[in-house]
Write an enzyme that holds these catalytic residues in place. Structure first.
Site, PDB file in Angstrom:
ATOM      1  N   LYS A 109       2.589  -3.208  -8.091  1.00 45.24           N
ATOM      2  CA  LYS A 109       3.155  -2.719  -6.968  1.00 45.24           C
ATOM      3  C   LYS A 109       2.580  -3.921  -5.936  1.00 45.24           C
ATOM      4  O   LYS A 109       1.304  -4.021  -5.848  1.00 45.24           O
ATOM      5  CB  LYS A 109       2.492  -1.321  -6.388  1.00 45.24           C
TER       6      LYS A 109
HETATM    7  C1  R5P Z   1      -1.543   3.642  -0.951  1.00 44.27           C
HETATM    8  O1  R5P Z   1      -2.840   3.320  -1.112  1.00 44.27           O
HETATM    9  C2  R5P Z   1      -1.000   4.386  -1.919  1.00 44.27           C
HETATM   10  O2  R5P Z   1      -1.093   3.779  -2.856  1.00 44.27           O
HETATM   11  C3  R5P Z   1       0.683   4.133  -1.653  1.00 44.27           C
HETATM   12  O3  R5P Z   1       1.230   4.901  -2.628  1.00 44.27           O
HETATM   13  C4  R5P Z   1       1.276   3.144  -1.116  1.00 44.27           C
HETATM   14  O4  R5P Z   1       0.871   2.344  -0.138  1.00 44.27           O
HETATM   15  C5  R5P Z   1       2.766   3.354  -1.114  1.00 44.27           C
HETATM   16  O5  R5P Z   1       3.103   3.993  -0.003  1.00 44.27           O
HETATM   17  P1  R5P Z   1       3.840   3.288   1.254  1.00 44.27           P
HETATM   18  O6  R5P Z   1       5.257   3.169   0.916  1.00 44.27           O
HETATM   19  O7  R5P Z   1       3.668   4.555   2.210  1.00 44.27           O
HETATM   20  O8  R5P Z   1       2.994   1.967   1.702  1.00 44.27           O
END
Ligand code: R5P
Length: 294
Positions: free
Chosen positions: A203
């Site tokens: 990610k």
């Molecule tokens: C953050 O630490 C989390 O892992 C979230 O899953 C990640 O940041 C994704 O969420 P967002 O789209 O809100 O950034």
């Protein structure tokens, strides 16, 4: 015990049809074992090659995040539209119905809060529990350039080793420290390090300049986080640009569950990710769904 084969039907061995040996659809994943591929094939849609993961794990370090105060009330209605739910084991056991057919990506690193240095994480879930929960992948935060860079990388490599024993993939989550530049150079570095050290997919964040060089130089699939809440059209444009430039989908949280209509937004994001709709078209769909509701 089945009886002996007494069928009188002539056996048919189709000797003229060679058995197919096909490549697995997901980038860089062809040499993985069957269980890994099966799990990844549940997270990523084998037709589009992409995924819409709904990230709802924010509470593990920041408590009841806006939009996630009541996951049972606000998030469960979106479950049918998500390809995958990314959450903690606490939320999984207490709120997500075990009847769900959606693959679960389990947050397995943790140990710090917004009140302290976030990179000081450890593995916070035992592999036995991940197996017990029947998860399809495990997510570990990696803080390249952060204060506890080494520790976070080792968390990830340990999880890759342990997960590989049981056929469970590891998703590395590239976390950027507050003072670090979120630029293309940083994400090329971070994603490549994670892939080289064994993460099965990663990610990352979208950057407007040169994102395609991040996906090109990373040998395994990349999904993008949504980041801070933006206007719906901008978030859809980000998802569109990212997928057009090689991302294998999104792992999106706030830009979905903090949207004016989260249910309409997740469907609009799906249209961009799986059908390649432009942000303009997807935003039209968002508004259509919004109007239908009211
Ligand atoms: C953050 O630490 C989390 O892992 C979230 O899953 C990640 O940041 C994704 O969420 P967002 O789209 O809100 O950034």
């Amino acid at each position: 015990m089945p009886g002996i084969d007494t069928s009188t039907k002539e056996k048919e061995f189709h000797t003229d049809i060679p058995q197919k040996s096909e490549c697995f659809f997901l980038k860089g994943s062809n040499s993985l074992d069957w269980g890994m591929k099966n799990r990844l094939g549940r997270i990523f849609n084998p037709v589009s090659g992409k995924t819409v993961m709904l990230a709802i794990d924010h509470g593990y370090f920041q408590g009841p995040t806006t939009g996630l105060e009541r996951i049972d009330v606000n998030i469960l209605p979106m479950e049918p539209y998500a390809d995958t739910l990314m959450c903690t084991r606490g939320v999984l056991r207490s709120i997500i119905p075990p009847e769900t057919q959606k693959p679960i990506v389990l947050r397995v690193s943790g140990g710090t809060s917004i009140l302290k240095e976030l990179s000081n994480e450890n593995l916070a879930v035992d592999i036995e529990d991940a197996i017990r929960l029947n998860v399809c992948a495990m997510a570990v935060q990696v803080f390249i350039g952060g204060e506890h860079e080494r520790q976070s990388i080792i968390n990830m490599t340990n999880m890759v080793d342990i997960g590989t024993r049981y056929g469970i993939p590891t998703m590395a989550v590239t976390a950027v420290g507050k003072d670090m530049a979120r630029d293309v150079k940083y994400f090329r570095l971070a994603t490549r390090i994670c892939a080289e050290l064994g993460a099965h997919y990663i990610k990352s964040y979208y950057v407007p300049e040169g994102f395609e060089t991040i996906t090109a130089s990373c040998p395994v699939p990349i999904v993008i986080a949504g980041g801070k809440k933006q206007p719906e059209l901008d978030a859809l444009e980000m998802a569109y640009q990212a997928t057009q430039q090689g991302a294998a989908g999104v792992d999106m949280g706030r830009n979905i569950f903090q949207a004016g209509s989260p249910i309409a937004m997740i469907q609009a994001v799906r249209a961009v990710v799986h059908e390649g709709e432009t942000s303009k078209k997807a935003f039209e769909l968002y508004n259509e769904l919004l109007n239908k509701k009211s």
